[in-house]
Scaffold this active site. Structure first.
Site, mmCIF file in Angstrom:
data_model
loop_
_atom_site.group_PDB
_atom_site.id
_atom_site.type_symbol
_atom_site.label_atom_id
_atom_site.label_comp_id
_atom_site.label_asym_id
_atom_site.label_seq_id
_atom_site.Cartn_x
_atom_site.Cartn_y
_atom_site.Cartn_z
ATOM 1 N N LEU A 141 0.847 -1.243 0.025
ATOM 2 C CA LEU A 141 -0.113 0.083 0.010
ATOM 3 C C LEU A 141 1.028 1.334 -0.070
ATOM 4 C CD1 LEU A 141 -2.717 -0.821 2.614
ATOM 5 C CD2 LEU A 141 -3.068 -0.566 -0.010
ATOM 6 N N ASP A 142 0.437 2.245 -0.633
ATOM 7 C CA ASP A 142 1.366 3.458 -0.514
ATOM 8 C C ASP A 142 1.323 4.153 0.888
ATOM 9 O OD1 ASP A 142 1.121 3.621 -3.390
ATOM 10 O OD2 ASP A 142 -0.482 4.798 -3.501
ATOM 11 N N LYS A 143 2.335 4.717 1.198
ATOM 12 C CA LYS A 143 2.389 5.248 2.583
ATOM 13 C C LYS A 143 1.354 5.879 3.027
ATOM 14 C CE LYS A 143 5.481 8.303 5.226
ATOM 15 N NZ LYS A 143 6.751 9.364 5.227
ATOM 16 N N THR A 145 -1.683 5.696 2.236
ATOM 17 C CA THR A 145 -3.023 4.775 2.239
ATOM 18 C C THR A 145 -2.801 3.817 3.669
ATOM 19 O OG1 THR A 145 -2.993 4.607 -0.186
ATOM 20 C CG2 THR A 145 -4.380 3.078 0.932
ATOM 21 N N HIS A 239 -0.613 4.193 -7.406
ATOM 22 C CA HIS A 239 -1.553 5.409 -7.451
ATOM 23 C C HIS A 239 -2.730 5.088 -8.334
ATOM 24 C CE1 HIS A 239 2.095 8.296 -6.053
ATOM 25 N NE2 HIS A 239 2.023 7.168 -5.589
#
Length: 328
Positions: A141-143, A145, A239
């Site tokens: 997961l993105d930082k 999120t 993203h």
């Protein structure tokens, strides 16, 4: 070393720097506090300073600020405010609820402690087939999120879960709050690649990697300006949800990188949460699903701005799954 930037749209200084240089939030706070940042030639020491279009930003990057040495005490200090909730664990897999401000694994630009660091500090057995920096990491997961992730504790589990990612027998449903309601439930299929004008962003680019997302309406805010939606990914591009929403002029609240222009002081991050994970247990072959409770800030925003009594029912796991029947 110095870097110069021109402000293209109004923003807070700290958020502008977060989008334009590879540094943690704490590092950016220190750069500003220690007088390494100038706006139109004037030294600024407050991260909340409002920037105007066409202002010139000069940042001095001292070598010591980006020292990548991580000792155990540093890791513990960096992780003390990052609560990682364990949702499920057995000898083969670990399912966790990742907080929004935690990077999953190391990279050259990552200076803070990561989820992998947290796992190792907890002495959790991890698969090793993805390399030292990515022990146990099957998907990420993105930082920014938050939400549910599965970690492989053995190589056998890792291989099996990776196959599930490929054949789509494992997947996630996300919740997001957006700044303009969707006209209808929709599927977006647009290729995504690195933005040629900003290396921190992705973009819709012809002939880039194929990407497919589905978005379902959940609930309108009390003033009907915002909307809680559910998202399902059919591909896993960087993203992806944020880029596809931006392509139809919808933006996740707080996502300044992809065009959100709301109140900058009230939302410290973008409201995107991996809510439900479904998979087949890599050893027992049992179908399983897990739900990660919303982070405190996102839940508070919903409580203050939406009718929560109806949302609780609408984000029931069966309802979320049924909402995407239009994709079949």
């Amino acid at each position: 070393m110095y870097k110069n930037f021109i402000v293209l749209e109004e923003n807070r200084l700290d958020k502008f720097l977060t989008m334009n240089i590879e540094a943690s939030r704490n590092q950016i706070e220190q750069l500003i506090k220690k007088e390494f940042v100038k706006v139109d030639g004037k030294t600024i020491t407050k991260g909340g300073t409002k920037l105007k279009v066409n202002q010139n930003i000069e940042v001095e990057l001292p070598e010591a600020t980006f020292d990548n040495v991580k000792d155990e005490e540093f890791l513990k200090e960096s992780l003390k405010d990052k609560e990682v909730e364990t949702i499920y664990e057995d000898e083969h897999i670990l399912v966790i609820n990742k907080p929004y401000n935690l990077t999953v694994h190391d990279a050259p630009s990552v200076k803070d402690a990561t989820l992998v660091d947290w796992l190792k500090l907890k002495n959790i057995s991890l698969s090793t087939i993805s390399g030292e920096e990515r022990h146990g990491i099957v998907h990420r997961l993105d930082k920014g999120t938050s939400g549910v992730m599965v970690v492989a504790k053995t190589n056998e589990a890792h291989i099996n879960l990776s196959k599930q990612l490929e054949d789509k027998s494992m997947g996630r449903y996300y919740l997001a709050i957006i700044d303009l309601p969707l006209k209808e439930d929709t599927i977006i299929e647009k290729p995504i690649g690195r933005n040629p004008n900003n290396r921190l962003k992705m973009a819709i680019i012809e002939n880039a990697r194929a990407a497919k997302s589905a978005f379902s309406k959940i609930a309108l805010s009390k003033n009907e300006k915002n909307e809680l939606i559910a998202c399902k990914l059919f591909t896993g591009r960087t993203h992806q949800i944020r880029v596809h929403l931006s392509s139809i002029n919808r933006h996740i609240l707080g996502d300044n990188l992809y065009g959100f222009k709301g109140e900058l002081n009230k939302i410290n991050r973008f409201f995107l949460h991996a809510y439900i994970l479904y998979l087949i247990h890599p050893i027992t072959n049992k179908k399983m699903s897990f739900r990660a409770k919303l982070s405190e800030d996102m839940h508070q925003y919903l409580t203050e701005n939406f009718y929560m009594e109806s949302i609780d029912d609408k984000i029931d796991e069966n309802n979320i799954t049924n909402n995407f029947s239009f994709t079949n």
